[in-house]
Design an enzyme around this catalytic site. Structure first.
Site, short mmCIF file in Angstrom:
data_model
loop_
_atom_site.label_atom_id
_atom_site.label_comp_id
_atom_site.label_asym_id
_atom_site.label_seq_id
_atom_site.Cartn_x
_atom_site.Cartn_y
_atom_site.Cartn_z
N GLU A 157 -4.88 -5.11 10.56
CA GLU A 157 -3.88 -4.06 10.74
C GLU A 157 -4.12 -3.34 12.06
OE1 GLU A 157 -2.10 -2.93 6.63
OE2 GLU A 157 -3.66 -1.52 7.16
N ASN A 195 0.87 -1.18 0.00
CA ASN A 195 0.00 0.00 0.00
C ASN A 195 0.91 1.23 0.00
OD1 ASN A 195 -1.78 2.07 0.53
ND2 ASN A 195 -2.40 1.32 2.56
N SER A 246 3.89 -2.35 10.12
CA SER A 246 5.33 -2.43 10.37
C SER A 246 5.95 -3.76 9.97
CB SER A 246 5.65 -2.09 11.83
OG SER A 246 5.34 -0.73 12.10
N HIS A 290 -9.38 0.79 5.18
CA HIS A 290 -8.10 1.05 5.85
C HIS A 290 -8.35 1.99 7.03
CE1 HIS A 290 -4.02 2.29 6.67
NE2 HIS A 290 -3.62 1.25 5.97
N GLU A 342 -6.77 4.40 8.06
CA GLU A 342 -6.58 5.82 7.74
C GLU A 342 -7.83 6.41 7.10
OE1 GLU A 342 -2.83 5.36 5.68
OE2 GLU A 342 -1.91 4.77 7.59
N LYS A 346 0.04 4.24 -0.17
CA LYS A 346 -0.60 5.42 0.44
C LYS A 346 -0.38 6.63 -0.48
CE LYS A 346 -0.13 3.10 4.81
NZ LYS A 346 0.01 3.13 6.26
N GLY A 396 3.05 2.08 10.73
CA GLY A 396 4.03 3.16 10.59
C GLY A 396 4.79 3.47 11.87
P1 13P Z 1 3.38 0.23 7.51
O1 13P Z 1 3.87 -1.06 6.88
O2 13P Z 1 4.12 1.43 6.99
O3 13P Z 1 3.33 0.13 9.00
O4 13P Z 1 1.86 0.44 7.00
C1 13P Z 1 0.96 -0.60 7.13
C2 13P Z 1 -0.27 -0.24 6.40
O5 13P Z 1 -1.02 0.64 6.77
C3 13P Z 1 -0.57 -0.98 5.16
O6 13P Z 1 -1.86 -0.74 4.70
#
Ligand code: 13P
Length: 249
Positions: A163, A9, A209, A93, A95, A11, A169
């Site tokens: 997740e 992803n 992560s 997601h 976010e 983002k 992150g």
């Molecule tokens: P990270 O791997 O940067 O922690 O992000 C995970 C994520 O949100 C994947 O959709």
């Protein structure tokens, strides 16, 4: 029996000039036994699908609207995503749930739209740190799964990604026992809802992560069928070792 999946992803990162990342993945994983998916921002979908045509890397989008068309400024429908040649879309997601208030019902409607347009919906769910500390992780995830996953899902149209918000992150990951506990719960819920055959065949990804140095242990965990990777999917030199770990698992 479940085909493993490594999904990246991106983002809100990436540009046309950076799509050479895809060439590195295509070259390193030509005969991969795993599904490899990159989800770039919408403007990169067409150049990405063009670049990856016929190869081992599939392309997905990061969100879609539930409606087919209309006065929804700034939004993109599942049909438009399918029209780019993409095969997947991430929905739900954290976010999007946090910043845009996507509810389970909205996530489910987006997933229905995705599946109706021939896309595989990658439905995300996961708890915050305070919810985990309050002992609410499993009930929350169970409710998110029930509310976000479409009734007509099959193993060919649905992937579920766990997740934990506090792992995204941050460089923190749950213990392998915590991941195993959540994935076992998700598996049990899917089996209860869709029956043993479909419930056992739906892929469950872990996200949050995932890095080259922790991927092998995560992939050795029961009911983990792959990963949804954020930051470490942006560079082939980070994502490729993760895919190699999955290929060996
Ligand atoms: P990270 O791997 O940067 O922690 O992000 C995970 C994520 O949100 C994947 O959709």
């Amino acid at each position: 029996m479940r085909r493993k999946m490594a999904a990246g992803n991106w983002k809100m990162n990436g540009a046309q000039a950076g799509l050479s990342v895809l060439d590195g993945l295509i070259a390193s994983h030509a005969e991969s036994p795993c599904d490899i998916v990159i989800c770039p921002p919408h403007p990169l979908l067409i150049p990405a699908t063009t670049r990856c045509a016929g190869g081992p890397v599939a392309i997905g989008a990061q969100d879609c609207h539930a409606e087919a068309k209309g006065a929804f400024t700034g939004d993109v429908s599942a049909g438009m995503i399918a029209d780019t040649g993409a095969g997947y879309v991430i929905v739900g997601h954290s976010e999007r749930r946090e910043a845009y208030g996507d509810t389970d019902a909205q996530v489910q409607a987006k997933a229905v739209a995705a599946q109706s347009n021939g896309l595989i919906a990658i439905v995300c769910l996961g708890e915050s740190l305070s919810q985990r500390e309050a002992g609410e992780a499993l009930p929350l995830i169970t409710a998110q799964l029930a509310g976000s996953v479409p009734e007509a899902s099959t193993a060919a149209t649905l992937v579920v990604a766990y997740e934990p918000i506090w792992a995204i992150g941050t460089g923190k990951i749950p213990t392998l026992a915590q991941i195993a506990e959540v994935h076992a719960k998700l598996r049990a819920e899917l089996v209860a809802r869709f029956g043993a055959e479909t419930g056992e065949a739906i892929r469950l990804l872990y996200g949050g992560s995932v890095k080259p140095d922790n991927a092998a242990n995560i992939f050795a965990t029961a009911n983990v069928d792959g990963a949804l990777v954020g930051g470490a999917s942006l560079k082939a030199e980070d994502f490729s070792p993760i895919i190699h770990a999955l290929e060996k698992s």
